[in-house]
Every structure is written in structure tokens, then in C-alpha cells.
Design a protein around this motif. Structure first.
Motif, short mmCIF file in Angstrom:
data_model
loop_
_atom_site.label_atom_id
_atom_site.label_comp_id
_atom_site.label_asym_id
_atom_site.label_seq_id
_atom_site.Cartn_x
_atom_site.Cartn_y
_atom_site.Cartn_z
N GLY A 1 0.47 -0.20 -4.65
CA GLY A 1 -0.80 -0.75 -4.17
C GLY A 1 -1.84 0.34 -4.04
N LEU A 2 -2.64 0.24 -3.01
CA LEU A 2 -3.73 1.19 -2.78
C LEU A 2 -3.18 2.60 -2.58
CD1 LEU A 2 -6.79 0.53 -0.55
CD2 LEU A 2 -5.41 2.56 -0.09
N CYS A 3 -3.77 3.56 -3.28
CA CYS A 3 -3.38 4.97 -3.19
C CYS A 3 -4.66 5.79 -3.28
CB CYS A 3 -2.40 5.32 -4.31
SG CYS A 3 -1.82 7.02 -4.31
N PHE A 4 -5.27 6.06 -2.14
CA PHE A 4 -6.59 6.69 -2.08
C PHE A 4 -6.52 8.07 -1.44
CE2 PHE A 4 -9.64 2.75 -2.05
CZ PHE A 4 -9.16 2.38 -3.30
N GLY A 5 -7.51 8.90 -1.76
CA GLY A 5 -7.74 10.16 -1.06
C GLY A 5 -6.49 11.01 -0.91
N GLY A 6 -6.19 11.36 0.36
CA GLY A 6 -5.04 12.20 0.63
C GLY A 6 -3.73 11.59 0.18
N GLY A 7 -3.65 10.27 0.14
CA GLY A 7 -2.45 9.62 -0.38
C GLY A 7 -2.26 9.91 -1.85
N LEU A 8 -3.35 9.86 -2.61
CA LEU A 8 -3.28 10.20 -4.03
C LEU A 8 -2.97 11.68 -4.21
CD1 LEU A 8 -3.57 9.58 -7.01
CD2 LEU A 8 -6.06 9.63 -6.75
N GLU A 9 -3.54 12.51 -3.35
CA GLU A 9 -3.24 13.94 -3.42
C GLU A 9 -1.75 14.20 -3.22
OE1 GLU A 9 -6.78 16.62 -2.06
OE2 GLU A 9 -6.57 15.03 -0.57
N LEU A 10 -1.15 13.48 -2.29
CA LEU A 10 0.28 13.63 -2.05
C LEU A 10 1.10 13.13 -3.24
CD1 LEU A 10 2.63 14.41 -0.26
CD2 LEU A 10 2.38 12.22 0.95
N ALA A 11 0.71 11.98 -3.78
CA ALA A 11 1.43 11.44 -4.94
C ALA A 11 1.37 12.41 -6.12
CB ALA A 11 0.83 10.09 -5.34
N LEU A 12 0.26 13.12 -6.27
CA LEU A 12 0.12 14.07 -7.37
C LEU A 12 1.02 15.29 -7.21
CD1 LEU A 12 -3.76 13.93 -7.89
CD2 LEU A 12 -2.00 13.07 -9.46
N CYS A 13 1.58 15.48 -6.02
CA CYS A 13 2.53 16.57 -5.81
C CYS A 13 3.90 16.24 -6.37
CB CYS A 13 2.67 16.88 -4.31
SG CYS A 13 1.20 17.59 -3.55
N CYS A 14 4.15 14.97 -6.67
CA CYS A 14 5.45 14.56 -7.19
C CYS A 14 5.56 14.90 -8.68
CB CYS A 14 5.67 13.07 -6.97
SG CYS A 14 5.97 12.63 -5.23
N ASP A 15 6.79 15.01 -9.14
CA ASP A 15 7.02 15.34 -10.55
C ASP A 15 6.77 14.16 -11.46
OD1 ASP A 15 7.94 17.90 -9.71
OD2 ASP A 15 9.89 17.02 -9.26
N LEU A 16 7.13 12.97 -11.01
CA LEU A 16 6.96 11.75 -11.79
C LEU A 16 6.30 10.70 -10.91
CD1 LEU A 16 10.55 11.57 -13.36
CD2 LEU A 16 8.47 12.40 -14.49
N ARG A 17 5.52 9.82 -11.55
CA ARG A 17 4.86 8.74 -10.80
C ARG A 17 5.08 7.43 -11.53
NH1 ARG A 17 2.54 13.30 -9.88
NH2 ARG A 17 1.79 13.42 -12.02
N VAL B 1 0.82 -1.20 0.00
CA VAL B 1 0.00 0.00 0.00
C VAL B 1 0.86 1.26 0.00
CG1 VAL B 1 -0.20 0.01 2.52
CG2 VAL B 1 -1.93 1.16 1.15
N PHE B 2 0.44 2.25 -0.77
CA PHE B 2 1.05 3.58 -0.74
C PHE B 2 0.46 4.34 0.44
CE2 PHE B 2 1.35 8.07 -1.89
CZ PHE B 2 2.68 8.18 -2.25
N SER B 3 -0.82 4.66 0.36
CA SER B 3 -1.52 5.29 1.48
C SER B 3 -3.02 5.21 1.24
CB SER B 3 -1.11 6.76 1.64
OG SER B 3 -1.92 7.41 2.62
N SER B 4 -3.74 4.90 2.32
CA SER B 4 -5.21 4.83 2.24
C SER B 4 -5.85 6.21 2.29
CB SER B 4 -5.75 3.97 3.37
OG SER B 4 -5.35 4.49 4.64
N GLY B 5 -5.05 7.25 2.51
CA GLY B 5 -5.58 8.61 2.52
C GLY B 5 -5.38 9.28 3.86
N ALA B 6 -6.16 10.32 4.09
CA ALA B 6 -6.10 11.04 5.36
C ALA B 6 -6.76 10.21 6.46
CB ALA B 6 -6.80 12.40 5.22
N ASP B 7 -6.13 10.17 7.62
CA ASP B 7 -6.64 9.38 8.75
C ASP B 7 -7.92 10.01 9.29
OD1 ASP B 7 -7.11 7.92 11.01
OD2 ASP B 7 -5.08 8.10 11.82
#
Length: 252
Positions: free
Chosen positions: A105-121, A59-65
Motif C-alpha cells: 500500500g502507501l509507502c511515502f517519505g521515510g517509509g520509502l527511504e527505509l524500503a530502499l535500504c532493502c536488497d529486493l522489493r 499500508v507500508f509506512s506513511s513516512g517519518a512521524d
């Protein structure tokens, strides 16, 4: 309470989201830890690339706790959780050096928001991307919808947010959300290839070129000449020009 584990390998700093038992859900402690890492990177020019990932192979992140923010009153939620969280995310997005999110793996909610801050995925074939917020009466408050709109377009961003559509790796690649999709056994090799290349480019040119893309508030009539002046005046420019005419690879 979650944490962000860090390790350094040469010029590459890896940040690992870690909140065991909560699928790496983001909490206040992790936001503070991320901000500390941002400050560290800003003070260390020898860091040439940053990798952000969750559990290796998982898992990457399920999002904001939700247990963290649901106890806040509306005003505290808006100012502390959303406002201060966005300030951290923006600082991370505008780091001088290139950043790579590894999503396996799972990348939901706030986790996806954080991933979108990166330059490359970089995604593994088991990656799962989704904004589930509206189904529980919330919003992607860390500017994830807006970042997704800039990458994939308004229609797709609205589809992802309003329908809470789960975006599988092929769709994520087609939409431009991820830059590559790899089989699980190929992720590390591709990541090493990317970071090696990022560590070979001019750090000064990379920082300026990135800022011109990421900074939406810039005045292009002023920003581009200023960036051109800065990079042309740098030692990297002289080194690169000499290498070009000598038909060798520049070593920055």
C-alpha cells in the motif's frame, strides 16, 4: 508510540512496522527497535533472510512521524533524527543476509527511504510510492534520494523528489525501484518463493557478494581479491564445488 513486530519462521525473520492510527509512521521508538533487530540478526547466523513489511495487505509506512520530529530544535533534528536515523538505516542496509521489502500500500517519505535500504522489493498492485517532503519544506533526509539515484538514475530521482511524483507499481518496476509486482492474492506466494531461494544459497557467498555491491566506499582493487579469498577459503566453497561435480544441489 510505534513498534516493530517480529516473527521467525525457520530461517526467515519478518519485521512488521506497526504504528496504528498513524499509518505506520516511523518514530524514535521504531528506529530504536529496528536497531535492536539489526543487532539480533548480527548475532544469529541461523537467520538467512529478513522480510520488512507494513500492515499485511495494507499500508507500508506513511513516512517519518512529523509530530515526533517537528518538536525538535534544528540542531537536535539534524543530529538525532537525521544523523542517528541514517546510522540505523545504513546498518540495516549492510546486514550480512539478504533483505526483502514487501510494499502493498502507501509507502511515502521515510517509509520509502527505509524500503530502499532493502536488497529486493516486492510490490502489490496497490502500492503507492512517493517523496512528499519538499512540499512541506523538508527533504528526504534519510538518504532516500541518493539511494533512488543509484537505482533509477539522477533524472528520475530528481523527478521523484522535486515534483513529489507518486510512482505507481508499473513505473516503479520500469524504473527498477521494485523487482516484481504481484496481484494482492499472489504476494505471499511470491514472497515465499523468494525467501525459500534466499535460504538455499550460500550465506557466506551472499554476505560477501552483497557487501561488494552495497559498499560504495570500497577500493575495488583490494575488495574483490579479499572477498574472493574469504569465500574460497570457506566451507561453503568446498561444499558447492563438490555438489557441482556430483551434479547435485548444494545444501548450505
Amino acid at each position: 508510540m510505534g513498534q516493530i513486530l517480529s516473527r521467525r519462521e525457520g530461517a526467515v525473520l519478518t519485521l512488521e512496522l506497526s504504528n496504528p492510527g498513524k499509518a505506520n509512521a516511523l518514530d524514535f521508538a521504531m528506529l530504536a527497535a529496528l536497531d535492536e533487530q539489526i543487532a539480533r540478526i548480527g548475532e544469529d547466523d541461523t537467520i538467512r533472510a529478513v522480510v520488512l513489511r507494513g500492515t499485511a495487505g495494507g499500508v507500508f509506512s506513511s513516512g517519518a512521524d512529523i509530530r515526533e520530529w517537528s518538536t525538535l530544535d534544528p540542531q537536535a533534528f539534524a543530529t538525532q533524527w537525521i544523523g542517528e536515523g541514517n546510522a540505523v538505516f545504513r546498518r540495516f542496509e549492510r546486514l550480512r543476509c539478504p533483505t526483502v521489502a514487501v510494499i502493498e500500500g502507501l509507502c511515502f517519505g521515510g517509509g520509502l527511504e527505509l524500503a530502499l535500504c532493502c536488497d529486493l522489493r516486492l510490490a502489490g498492485t496497490g502500492a503507492r510510492l512517493r517523496f512528499p517532503e519538499v512540499a512541506i519544506g523538508a527533504i528526504p533526509g534519510w538518504e532516500g534520494g541518493d539511494r533512488l539515484q543509484r537505482i533509477a538514475g539522477r533524472g528520475r530521482a530528481l523527478e521523484a523528489v522535486l515534483l513529489s511524483r507518486e510512482i505507481d507499481p508499473p513505473a516503479a518496476l520500469q524504473w527498477g525501484i521494485v523487482n516484481a509486482v504481484c496481484a494482492p492474492q499472489e504476494v505471499e506466494a511470491r514472497l515465499e518463493e523468494w525467501t525459500a531461494r534466499l535460504c538455499r544459497i550460500s550465506p557466506r557467498a551472499a554476505a560477501l557478494a552483497k557487501a561488494l555491491i552495497v559498499d560504495d566506499d570500497k577500493d575495488p582493487h583490494a575488495a574483490y581479491p579479499a572477498a574472493a579469498l574469504a569465500v574460497r577459503s570457506s566451507p561453503d566453497a568446498e561444499l558447492g564445488i563438490r555438489a557441482f561435480f556430483a551434479k547435485t544441489a548444494a545444501v548450505f
